[in-house]
Design a protein around this motif. Structure first.
Motif, short mmCIF file in Angstrom:
data_model
loop_
_atom_site.label_atom_id
_atom_site.label_comp_id
_atom_site.label_asym_id
_atom_site.label_seq_id
_atom_site.Cartn_x
_atom_site.Cartn_y
_atom_site.Cartn_z
N ASP A 153 -18.06 -7.99 -60.97
CA ASP A 153 -17.86 -9.40 -60.65
C ASP A 153 -16.39 -9.80 -60.70
O ASP A 153 -15.92 -10.63 -59.94
N PHE A 154 -15.69 -9.16 -61.60
CA PHE A 154 -14.26 -9.41 -61.81
C PHE A 154 -13.46 -9.13 -60.54
O PHE A 154 -12.48 -9.81 -60.24
N ARG A 209 -0.47 -15.14 -56.59
CA ARG A 209 -1.03 -16.22 -57.41
C ARG A 209 -2.36 -16.70 -56.84
O ARG A 209 -3.34 -16.88 -57.56
N SER A 263 -5.08 -14.07 -57.36
CA SER A 263 -5.52 -13.80 -58.72
C SER A 263 -6.01 -15.06 -59.43
O SER A 263 -6.53 -14.97 -60.55
N GLN A 296 -9.53 -14.99 -60.53
CA GLN A 296 -9.69 -13.94 -61.53
C GLN A 296 -9.21 -14.44 -62.90
O GLN A 296 -9.87 -14.22 -63.91
N ARG A 297 -8.07 -15.12 -62.89
CA ARG A 297 -7.57 -15.67 -64.15
C ARG A 297 -8.54 -16.72 -64.68
O ARG A 297 -8.80 -16.80 -65.88
N ARG A 323 -11.69 -16.79 -64.25
CA ARG A 323 -12.87 -16.09 -64.80
C ARG A 323 -12.59 -15.59 -66.20
O ARG A 323 -13.40 -15.75 -67.11
N VAL A 324 -11.42 -14.98 -66.38
CA VAL A 324 -11.07 -14.46 -67.70
C VAL A 324 -10.91 -15.63 -68.68
O VAL A 324 -11.37 -15.55 -69.83
N ALA A 325 -10.29 -16.70 -68.22
CA ALA A 325 -10.09 -17.86 -69.09
C ALA A 325 -11.45 -18.40 -69.57
O ALA A 325 -11.62 -18.71 -70.75
N ARG A 326 -12.37 -18.50 -68.65
CA ARG A 326 -13.70 -18.99 -69.01
C ARG A 326 -14.36 -18.08 -70.04
O ARG A 326 -14.89 -18.54 -71.06
#
Lengths: 164, 164
Positions: free
Chosen positions: A31-32, A116, A119, A122-123, A125-128
């Motif tokens: 998913d990433f 930017r 990504s 993606q950022r 998603r990681v933040a969440r």
DNA sequence: ATTTTACGTCAACCATGTTGACATATATCG
DNA sequence: CGATATATGTCAACATGGTTGACGTAAAAT
């Protein structure tokens, strides 16, 4: 009298735990990578372009050899995406001054912007995931992921992610 | 008087933290897939075969549609590797009894053995990382990875990894 | 009886990896 | 200085594993 069914066998539990860890990594990575892939496709680019953009952006002035070492692909393979990115004005190459054989890679302003944009989800998603899991979990995530890297490559990875 | 250099800007720190999390995932996945790839190559197979073997092994009797949903590839793409695995005796297909349109997939004994052999170094790698990081870190690793999965897919993932 | 679903297959194409061979410019070493 | 090693680029052929599109069959569902 070993009770097989209730799973008191520690080896069996361990095996199951490991397989879960493997599958989670697969699902997360699946998913990433899906967000950037979709955006890149609109630009006629693929995942390989994103990786190049990312690591050049993170390591301005990186040499071709260094980039190859990170990506672990052949120069012919990198050349394909890199020459596209250069031709289309996302990346520039500067000849090294100390060693003039080297080509130092930089994102152009256009390249920074594309990176930017690609990504961003993606950022997010990681933040969440970080927010939901909490600081302590994040520490564990980082520790285990680093432990998954080849032992001999960990110093390089640490240097790479800490840079800046 | 904002001190830019010492990085007190929380947004900037956050961005950096996220990028590190992204890179760690890249590095871990890069090395994580390298072991099976090498072994599979000796058998004339690739990563796609491993994924099929893994998920059939973990979900005996899984239908083609279910497997496609996990892998997120097209049936034509799966067909290529699956028919090879069937032809060469690693996987068998059984027609469904309740719904006879379905094909339930199972590993043969030979398939189980190949899967074990291929995933062995991968399990060893995860075991090592788990051991080094400790139980608490493992919990965090799992939490964050699950959080990276699309929200709507998490129930399926949880079901999938907990099965058995 | 008709429509939908599960699966399979053929064909063409694309992205991205590989190997191998060779070329050029520059740095380094004896 | 000359020989050798290194950093990079390029051409060509090939493999893997993804895609789309079209079509077919059997069985389930309406």
């Amino acid at each position: 009298m070993v009770d097989v069914k209730s799973g008191v066998n520690p080896l069996f539990l361990r095996e199951e735990e490991l397989r879960q860890g493997i599958e989670l990594l697969f699902y997360a990575y699946r998913d990433f990578t899906s967000d950037p892939d979709a955006i890149l496709a609109q630009h006629g680019y693929g995942r390989a372009h994103h990786r190049a953009l990312h690591f050049i952006g993170r390591n301005p002035g990186i040499s071709v050899a260094e980039l190859l070492a990170i990506l672990r692909i052949t120069k012919q393979s990198l050349s394909r995406v890199l020459s596209q990115l250069v031709t289309e004005g996302y990346v520039i190459q500067k000849q090294g001054t100390r060693d003039r054989r080297q080509r130092h890679l930089f994102l152009t302003e256009k390249g920074v912007e594309l990176e930017r944009q690609v990504s961003e989800p993606q950022r997010a998603r990681v933040a969440r995931a970080y927010r939901e899991a909490g600081a302590e979990a994040v520490e564990g995530y980082r520790k285990v992921l680093l432990g998954l890297v080849n032992e001999e490559d960990r110093p390089a990875v640490l240097r790479s992610i800490k840079r800046r």
